[in-house]
Design an enzyme around this catalytic site. Sequence first.
Site, PDB file in Angstrom:
ATOM      1  N   HIS A  58       0.920  -1.211   0.050  1.00 45.93           N
ATOM      2  CA  HIS A  58       0.205   0.018  -0.029  1.00 45.93           C
ATOM      3  C   HIS A  58       0.898   1.180   0.165  1.00 45.93           C
ATOM      4  CE1 HIS A  58       0.835  -0.696   4.241  1.00 45.93           C
ATOM      5  NE2 HIS A  58       0.024   0.819   4.415  1.00 45.93           N
ATOM      6  N   HIS A  60       1.517   3.959   1.971  1.00 48.91           N
ATOM      7  CA  HIS A  60       2.135   4.566   3.037  1.00 48.91           C
ATOM      8  C   HIS A  60       3.728   4.866   2.803  1.00 48.91           C
ATOM      9  CE1 HIS A  60      -1.903   4.049   5.727  1.00 48.91           C
ATOM     10  NE2 HIS A  60      -1.765   5.096   4.581  1.00 48.91           N
ATOM     11  N   ASP A  62       6.167   4.675   5.099  1.00 47.75           N
ATOM     12  CA  ASP A  62       6.795   3.741   5.770  1.00 47.75           C
ATOM     13  C   ASP A  62       6.667   2.198   5.195  1.00 47.75           C
ATOM     14  OD1 ASP A  62       4.065   3.450   6.663  1.00 47.75           O
ATOM     15  OD2 ASP A  62       4.867   2.505   8.332  1.00 47.75           O
ATOM     16  N   HIS A  63       6.199   2.155   4.146  1.00 51.19           N
ATOM     17  CA  HIS A  63       6.159   1.026   3.176  1.00 51.19           C
ATOM     18  C   HIS A  63       6.728   1.173   1.870  1.00 51.19           C
ATOM     19  CE1 HIS A  63       3.572  -1.526   5.980  1.00 51.19           C
ATOM     20  NE2 HIS A  63       3.366  -0.295   6.348  1.00 51.19           N
ATOM     21  N   HIS A 116      -7.541  -0.616   5.424  1.00 47.61           N
ATOM     22  CA  HIS A 116      -6.623   0.214   6.042  1.00 47.61           C
ATOM     23  C   HIS A 116      -6.429   1.481   5.064  1.00 47.61           C
ATOM     24  CE1 HIS A 116      -2.869   1.277   8.016  1.00 47.61           C
ATOM     25  NE2 HIS A 116      -2.191   1.299   6.959  1.00 47.61           N
ATOM     26  N   ASP A 133      -0.368  -3.840   6.429  1.00 50.73           N
ATOM     27  CA  ASP A 133      -0.963  -3.270   7.527  1.00 50.73           C
ATOM     28  C   ASP A 133      -2.471  -3.496   7.784  1.00 50.73           C
ATOM     29  OD1 ASP A 133       1.362  -2.180   8.178  1.00 50.73           O
ATOM     30  OD2 ASP A 133       0.965  -0.005   7.755  1.00 50.73           O
ATOM     31  N   HIS A 171       4.425  -4.571  10.676  1.00 55.22           N
ATOM     32  CA  HIS A 171       5.070  -4.062  12.025  1.00 55.22           C
ATOM     33  C   HIS A 171       4.943  -5.085  13.015  1.00 55.22           C
ATOM     34  CE1 HIS A 171       4.616   0.165  10.640  1.00 55.22           C
ATOM     35  NE2 HIS A 171       3.552  -0.088   9.892  1.00 55.22           N
TER      36      HIS A 171
HETATM   37 ZN   LIG Z   1      -0.086   1.554   6.516  1.00 53.33          ZN
END
Ligand SMILES: [Zn+2]
Length: 259
Positions: A58, A60, A62-63, A116, A133, A171
């Site tokens: 996805h 985001h 942090d990915h 999400h 996530d 995570h």
């Molecule tokens: Zn995320």
Amino acid sequence: MSDTDDFQIVPLRAFKDNYIWTLRDRRHAVVVDPGDAQPVLDYLQHQRLDLCAILATHHHQDHVGGVARLLAHTAVPVYGPRGESIATLTHPVGEGDTIEIPKLGLHFSVLDIPGHTRGHIAYYGANSLFCGDTLFACGCGRLFEGTAQQMVDSLAKLTALPDATLVYSGHEYTLANIDFAKAVEPGNQELLTRAAIEAQKRRNQQPTLPSTIGSEKKTNPFLRCGQAEVIAAASAFLGAHAGDPEQVFAAIRQWKNQF
Ligand SMILES: [Zn+2]
């Protein structure tokens, strides 16, 4: 040449609690959700591996935040959700697509699992699920862009996979998730047993992941919205009877947000 006998899935740590899952043999590697390039570059160099693809679940940061820098080192295919805007994707994919990674002898099915984020996808193959996530050990992702009903449907799609499927989430949230799960289902003996096992792994500085679909079905409250104890806890939180699984899910998701 593929050295599939030496196939491994290795977690690279990023930021506070992200995992960049790295699928590798003796020569080649694929990374899932590289939010940061540096840990990947360090690992590839140290292990003398060639990167052969990047998978993103996805949009985001942090990915996917490390993708551009990885591409500057090696131009490789970048797979990711066709329903989201990620500038670095070369291969947008969605439900029904399959991905071949010949150098590692791998192939994955793509599953659409919105909730999400609107276009969140998962990769399923080699008895493993990379679900970003959406599904966590004893928890699930927050509803940033999707609805409770979408997340319930997405989680149902994942729990329909075989119980032995290894679950690689994005995570390390497990101990905090277990604290919440115990508040929802204090009488779940499987959960209490799991709590002790996972706490020991963290004391030993080991990842709690991968989990399995079978273990999640027994201990993850977000997958247990039809269980009497979960319905009762959700109803107590709402101050009204939660009648259907979607209501139960929405109630415990809201409760977790403020837990
Ligand atoms: Zn995320």
